[in-house]
Design an enzyme around this catalytic site. Structure first.
Site: not given
Length: 531
Positions: A15, A184
């Site tokens: 991430d 997302e």
């Protein structure tokens, strides 16, 4: 130009959120249940990276006690407003339930390695939030969740303006985009009069990708690009798989880059296994005639080698830490001298036995990331366990349902059955090395080896792809313990539960009764060899 070799941050660095400030590039990555929370790295050339600190205090009270495996601190988003760094992130306390049970926080710092402000909770619609700064205004992006039966777990991207000082909502929350495929991790930027939403699409596994939408107005409506910017879902043979969760960054000379997560799978008889977890990669980006970002090499598959628009700027090799700082990590709390002491015996780490390896509360574990498919770890341990409830040793760790350990412990005299804990000095027994493996079906004792009661013993493990071979050294002789074990189980992809971290190698100790047993460790070495 600098040729960078992806992944640029190798082993458990998912991430990534990339930001440029002057000549430096900074990246923040997820830490989940591990400390230090939100590791930060920096580079001048995108190829050579160094640890630059972490967001200290990201977990309120410096505790993630009780959070589930692969819960904790998810997907930080790093930004710079011209005066200070901002980071927003979510602490997730439920995994795999209809409810997110989470809290989104914001913290700031004037220097990347400096003191970060105490985290302040903000509107917590979902996980993987981001901040957008424009003309002195602050916007919080997030996904929303409809937890009701029949609802969509990923029910669209929303944005809320926040007061920059109070961090309270200003006006309404706006729905920016809904999509039939899971989206997302929104990031927002402005270019040539357009607002661009950079979205993680398809989940964080083999279907992962990056999709872009744009609008003339910040609050929408947004139109989706007809094709992905990045994905490997269509080709399982691409070396870098699971490519997604991207962020676009402009270089000083007006060129563009995309940071993203990726994974390097092993191809095993049981299927693809990403033992190293998800890692950080960087791609070069151009803009087409219609104003959409595209990978410079064409298509949407990530490249392993990328010509970056920077000049090479190598960094000195990292110093070997004398304390328990990076690259050491701990579970759910930072290391504390009460159970991990480097001063009691100079040159050694003294671990006090704590809970068992499946505890979510007080794990006596220190570990470092495994960054390549070929690795070797070793450590010398000295301890005198007097009961089977005491043990210390070397561990390959993914989570409490996936680990391999070679531990120094106590056992009944050879030939005697297990009879529970033996009391008194006449109980007898022997000091042994016990090799265990743990998966979703439970713990199995693989091998038992007698060793002398006193004096240090060196423990080691060699990893070749999906194979792990443990050994010990006594009087200069290396002796294998047990059979080759399946390291592939220590991966994101084994089992049915969500897994988001990566394999670690480290040391641990337990004392399930008195919590007083100690073990001394020295010479820990983890060597990871690219190949």
């Amino acid at each position: 130009m600098t040729v960078l070799h992806n992944p640029v941050l190798r082993g458990f660095a998912p991430d990534p959120s990339l930001v440029r400030v002057g000549d430096w590039y900074y990246v923040a990555t997820s830490s989940f249940e591990w400390f230090p929370t939100i590791p930060l790295h920096r580079s001048r050339d995108l190829s050579h990276w160094e640890y630059a600190g972490h967001v200290q205090g990201a977990a309120p009270g410096d505790s993630l006690a009780g959070v589930p495996d692969s819960g904790g601190v998810w997907a930080p988003s790093l930004s710079w407003d011209g005066e200070r760094f901002w980071v927003t992130y979510t602490v997730v306390r439920s995994v795999g339930t209809p409810y997110f049970d989470l809290d989104t926080y914001i913290s700031t710092a004037t220097r990347i390695g400096g003191e970060w402000s105490a985290p302040r909770r903000v509107a917590s619609h979902g996980f993987d939030p981001a901040l957008f700064h424009e003309d002195g205004r602050l916007w919080l992006l997030n996904l929303q969740n409809d937890h009701r039966p029949g609802g969509e777990r990923f029910a669209g991207i929303v944005v809320t303006e926040l007061d920059r000082d109070r961090l309270e909502p200003v006006g309404d929350t706006h729905l920016l985009l809904q999509h039939d495929r899971l989206i997302e991790g929104p990031k927002l930027l402005r270019r040539d009069g357009w607002y661009y939403l950079v979205l993680a699409e398809g989940g964080t596994g083999w279907e992962h990708g990056v999709r872009v939408a744009r609008s003339k107005e910040l609050t929408g409506p947004y139109e989706l690009d007809e094709r992905p910017l990045l994905t490997t879902r269509d080709d399982p043979d691409v070396p870098l798989q699971k490519a997604g969760h991207g962020e676009l960054v402009e270089t000083p000379d007006g060129q563009w880059l995309l940071s993203h997560l990726t994974a390097r799978p092993l191809h095993t008889p049981q299927g693809r296994r990403c033992t190293l977890g998800r890692e950080t990669a960087v791609q070069a980006v151009t803009w087409d005639a219609d104003g959409w970002p595209r990978l410079r090499q064409g298509g949407w598959h990530p490249a392993v080698e990328v010509d970056a628009p920077t000049r090479p700027h190598p960094l000195p090799p990292p110093a070997v830490p004398e304390d328990l700082s990076w690259p050491w990590s701990t579970l759910r709390e930072p290391p504390d001298p009460s159970w991990a002491d480097t001063t009691a015996r100079p040159g050694w780490i003294r671990l006090r036995g704590r809970h068992g390896p499946e505890s979510r509360w007080a794990a006596g574990l220190l570990a470092q990331r495994v960054t390549e498919h070929r690795a070797e770890a070793e450590v010398t341990v000295e301890a005198q366990p007097v009961t089977f409830t005491q043990a210390a040793g070397l561990v390959l760790w993914y989570n409490p349902e996936a680990y391999l350990a070679l531990d120094l412990t106590w056992a009944e005299p050879e030939g005697e059955p297990q009879r529970g804990q033996q009391w008194g000095s006449t109980a007898g027994g022997r000091t042994v090395l016990v090799l265990v493996e743990r998966d979703e079906d439970g713990v199995r004792q693989v091998a038992v080896v007698d060793v002398p009661e006193d004096g240090p013993v060196t423990l080691g493990v060699t990893v070749e792809g999906a194979d792990a071979r443990f050994w010990y050294v006594r009087d200069g002789v290396r002796t294998a313990v047990g059979p080759v074990l399946d390291f592939g189980r220590l991966s994101d992809d084994h089992g049915s539960r969500l897994r988001f971290t990566g394999a670690m190698a480290g040391i641990h100790a337990r004392d399930l009764v008195e919590a007083a047993f100690t073990a001394d460790f020295t010479g820990f070495r983890l060597t990871c060899t690219p190949g």
